[in-house]
Design a protein around this motif. Structure first.
Motif, short mmCIF file in Angstrom:
data_model
loop_
_atom_site.label_atom_id
_atom_site.label_comp_id
_atom_site.label_asym_id
_atom_site.label_seq_id
_atom_site.Cartn_x
_atom_site.Cartn_y
_atom_site.Cartn_z
N ARG A 1 0.84 -1.21 0.00
CA ARG A 1 0.00 0.00 0.00
C ARG A 1 0.87 1.25 0.00
O ARG A 1 1.93 1.26 0.61
CB ARG A 1 -0.92 0.02 1.22
N ALA A 2 0.37 2.26 -0.67
CA ALA A 2 1.06 3.56 -0.70
C ALA A 2 0.05 4.65 -0.46
O ALA A 2 -0.92 4.80 -1.22
CB ALA A 2 1.75 3.75 -2.05
N TYR A 3 0.27 5.41 0.59
CA TYR A 3 -0.65 6.49 0.97
C TYR A 3 -0.03 7.83 0.61
O TYR A 3 1.10 8.14 0.99
CB TYR A 3 -0.92 6.44 2.48
N ASP A 4 -0.75 8.62 -0.17
CA ASP A 4 -0.30 9.94 -0.59
C ASP A 4 -0.92 10.99 0.35
O ASP A 4 -2.12 11.24 0.29
CB ASP A 4 -0.71 10.21 -2.04
N ALA A 5 -0.09 11.59 1.19
CA ALA A 5 -0.60 12.55 2.17
C ALA A 5 -1.19 13.79 1.50
O ALA A 5 -2.13 14.40 2.02
CB ALA A 5 0.52 12.95 3.13
N LYS A 6 -0.64 14.18 0.35
CA LYS A 6 -1.15 15.36 -0.34
C LYS A 6 -2.57 15.14 -0.84
O LYS A 6 -3.42 16.03 -0.79
CB LYS A 6 -0.24 15.74 -1.50
N LEU A 7 -2.84 13.94 -1.35
CA LEU A 7 -4.17 13.62 -1.84
C LEU A 7 -5.09 13.13 -0.73
O LEU A 7 -6.31 13.14 -0.87
CB LEU A 7 -4.09 12.54 -2.94
N GLY A 8 -4.49 12.69 0.37
CA GLY A 8 -5.29 12.20 1.49
C GLY A 8 -5.93 10.85 1.23
O GLY A 8 -7.01 10.55 1.74
N LYS B 1 -3.29 0.09 -3.42
CA LYS B 1 -4.13 -0.53 -2.41
C LYS B 1 -3.97 -2.05 -2.41
O LYS B 1 -4.42 -2.73 -3.35
CB LYS B 1 -5.60 -0.19 -2.66
N ASN B 2 -3.29 -2.57 -1.41
CA ASN B 2 -3.23 -4.01 -1.14
C ASN B 2 -2.81 -4.82 -2.37
O ASN B 2 -3.45 -5.81 -2.74
CB ASN B 2 -4.59 -4.51 -0.63
N VAL B 3 -1.72 -4.42 -2.99
CA VAL B 3 -1.26 -5.07 -4.22
C VAL B 3 -0.37 -6.26 -3.90
O VAL B 3 0.57 -6.16 -3.11
CB VAL B 3 -0.51 -4.06 -5.12
N ASP B 4 -0.66 -7.40 -4.52
CA ASP B 4 0.20 -8.58 -4.51
C ASP B 4 0.70 -8.78 -5.94
O ASP B 4 -0.10 -8.83 -6.88
CB ASP B 4 -0.56 -9.83 -4.06
N LEU B 5 2.02 -8.90 -6.10
CA LEU B 5 2.61 -8.96 -7.44
C LEU B 5 3.96 -9.64 -7.36
O LEU B 5 4.66 -9.50 -6.36
CB LEU B 5 2.74 -7.53 -7.98
N HIS B 6 4.31 -10.36 -8.42
CA HIS B 6 5.65 -10.95 -8.47
C HIS B 6 6.17 -10.91 -9.90
O HIS B 6 5.39 -10.89 -10.87
CB HIS B 6 5.67 -12.38 -7.93
N VAL B 7 7.49 -10.88 -10.02
CA VAL B 7 8.17 -10.87 -11.32
C VAL B 7 9.30 -11.88 -11.26
O VAL B 7 10.13 -11.85 -10.35
CB VAL B 7 8.75 -9.47 -11.65
N LYS B 8 9.34 -12.78 -12.25
CA LYS B 8 10.37 -13.80 -12.28
C LYS B 8 11.56 -13.36 -13.13
O LYS B 8 11.45 -12.46 -13.97
CB LYS B 8 9.80 -15.11 -12.84
#
Length: 506
Positions: free
Chosen positions: A269-276, A281-288
């Protein structure tokens, strides 16, 4: 049937080497909400900039007929006087001025040569009432959320007796409640006789609000759909938006063997304080290892925000979740940390963020890894030239020498320099954000060939792209994002344009 308030006839508009609009026809009836839809780069915003005078008469071909008269707008103020107002996704408000000052900026209420501030505040309250925004008009814009700022923009348009209101992706930065409030307001403005054109990627909103919807694709008018005839459905819109085949510009890869995970993120998750708000949001990802993972999605879906959160977090988001690089949990406090760990990021904005346009090729290629061409803190000019010449040759950068100023190169060659700059740091994982935006077909093929070569050498790539053909032509696996979330994961064998567009509009 009501008469058209607007007809745009055979509109064509080109830029250097690019045909943005080709004989576009677009008609809007009086008092309707008409949505303009299409993929990124379809020509929607360009068409509206022609209409609003951003691109003045004489810079395009064709006719604009507004309220029955052919128009020749030389500037934005001409279209405003005619009753046309456009509100962009990036709001044009003055953050340190009050709400009432913003509403009447450039349209001040005067008494003689002096601004009548009392009348201005009274009129501002009336405009705020019309848009159902209950705020003190003396509030500064910077103290309002994005949704309320959007309503101030509409109030500003209403203060100019607008007849045709154009909104370019008006809900892209809004939460669900603010988005619904905006759509409700547009319906009420329609009842008051105001005609509205809305550009939107969110098909649910289009279906909910549009009386008619015109689809653009590759700068051409594809069709106009009518809600009263039951034509505005998700399947019909998607079919018309993506109705083109992948052509032969994607070089084939015969070997698709992958190693272990190079990158894995869990509940990220990444929260942008400027945008509030959370932009990821809750990303699951992988790269081989040896894999190209495509990330598709529409404008505002959170793709670039995800990339930046992985690349040392230069936007200072508040991050949560786990990031594993080659199986080890990592945390980067700065882009330097990400680079040293083996992650590189080629930005979508090569001119603004990716390159030093007033410097030459060799300075740009060495910029992210000066230590490699320096001795005791002093740059070795001969080594810098040697390295730059190596990339010039291997990437076929077309320039007289590595001392050519980058700002004088074509878009494709600039992109090769930007790519060479990050390859010089020796990454294990390369994030490419819109790698072929604004470059010609020949240069695209060269970029794709370079990507395939890197993969064959064991590098891993995350490719963010708004071009569905590119995603399908180059990826081994595809994630689709919408509103900061991963809404779908597809193997390349299962992926097609309609499936991607379905997930992108969730």
């Amino acid at each position: 049937m009501s008469k058209p308030i607007l007809e745009m006839k055979e509109i064509s508009k080109g830029f250097t080497g690019v045909k943005a609009l080709s004989a576009v026809n677009f008609k809007v009836e009086q008092g309707e909400i008409h949505c303009l839809i299409g993929e990124n780069g379809a020509g929607k915003s360009t068409l509206m900039k022609v209409l609003s005078g951003v691109y003045p008469h004489g810079t395009y071909k064709g006719d604009i007929v507004f309220e029955g008269s052919v128009q020749s707008f030389a500037r934005i103020s001409d279209s405003v006087k005619a009753g046309i107002a456009i509100i962009y996704q990036e709001l044009a408000l003055f953050p340190d001025l009050t709400v009432y000052e913003n509403i009447f900026a450039g349209n001040e209420i005067t008494q003689g040569a002096v601004v009548n501030w009392n009348r201005t505040i009274v009129q501002a309250k009336e405009m705020l009432r019309k848009v159902k925004l209950n705020v003190n008009p003396e509030t500064k814009i910077k103290d309002l959320g994005v949704g309320k700022q959007q309503l101030v923009e509409i109030a500003k348009a209403l203060s100019k007796d607008v007849k045709l209101l154009i909104l370019d992706e008006p809900t892209a930065a809004l939460n669900e409640d603010d988005s619904e409030n905006l759509l409700t307001l547009l319906r009420e403005l329609k009842q008051q006789g105001i005609t509205c054109i809305m550009i939107s990627h969110k098909l649910k909103e289009v279906i909910a609000i549009a009386d008619k919807a015109t689809v653009l694709r590759d700068g051409r008018t594809i069709c106009t759909l009518d809600a009263s005839k039951g034509e505005i459905t998700e399947s019909v819109i998607i079919k018309n938006m993506v109705g083109r085949e992948i052509d032969d510009i994607y070089p084939k890869r015969t070997n698709r063997s992958f190693g272990e995970n190079v990158l894995e993120i869990r509940n990220w998750r990444a929260y942008d304080a400027k945008l509030g708000r959370n932009v990821v949001k809750n990303v699951d990802l992988h790269v081989k290892k040896g894999e190209i993972v495509g990330i598709a999605g529409l404008m505002g879906s959170g793709r670039t925000e995800l990339a930046l959160s992985l690349f040392g977090n230069p936007k200072s988001y508040k991050l949560q979740g786990d990031l594993l690089l080659e199986g080890k949990t990592r945390s980067f406090k700065h882009t330097r940390d990400a680079i040293k760990a083996g992650i590189a990021y080629v930005t979508e904005d090569r001119k603004g963020d990716g390159l030093f346009l007033i410097q030459d090729i060799k300075n740009n290629i060495s910029a992210a890894n000066l230590e490699a061409v320096a001795s005791r803190g002093i740059i070795n000019g001969n080594e810098e030239v040697k390295v730059a010449n190596g990339y010039k040759q291997s990437m076929n950068i077309k320039a007289p020498s590595v001392e050519q100023i980058v700002g004088n190169l074509s878009g494709g060659n600039q992109q090769k320099v930007s790519l060479g700059k990050w390859l010089f740091v020796g990454p294990k994982l390369l994030i490419l954000d819109e790698p072929t935006r604004g470059i010609d077909v020949g240069a695209k093929f060269e970029i794709y060939t370079i990507m395939n070569k890197l993969i064959s050498e064991g590098m891993s790539i995350i490719m963010i792209s708004s071009e569905l053909g590119e995603v399908l032509g180059m990826s081994d696996r595809v994630y689709v994002m919408a509103e900061g979330r991963i809404t779908g994961e597809l193997s390349i064998e299962d992926a097609d344009q309609e499936k991607i567009m379905h997930f992108a509009t969730q």
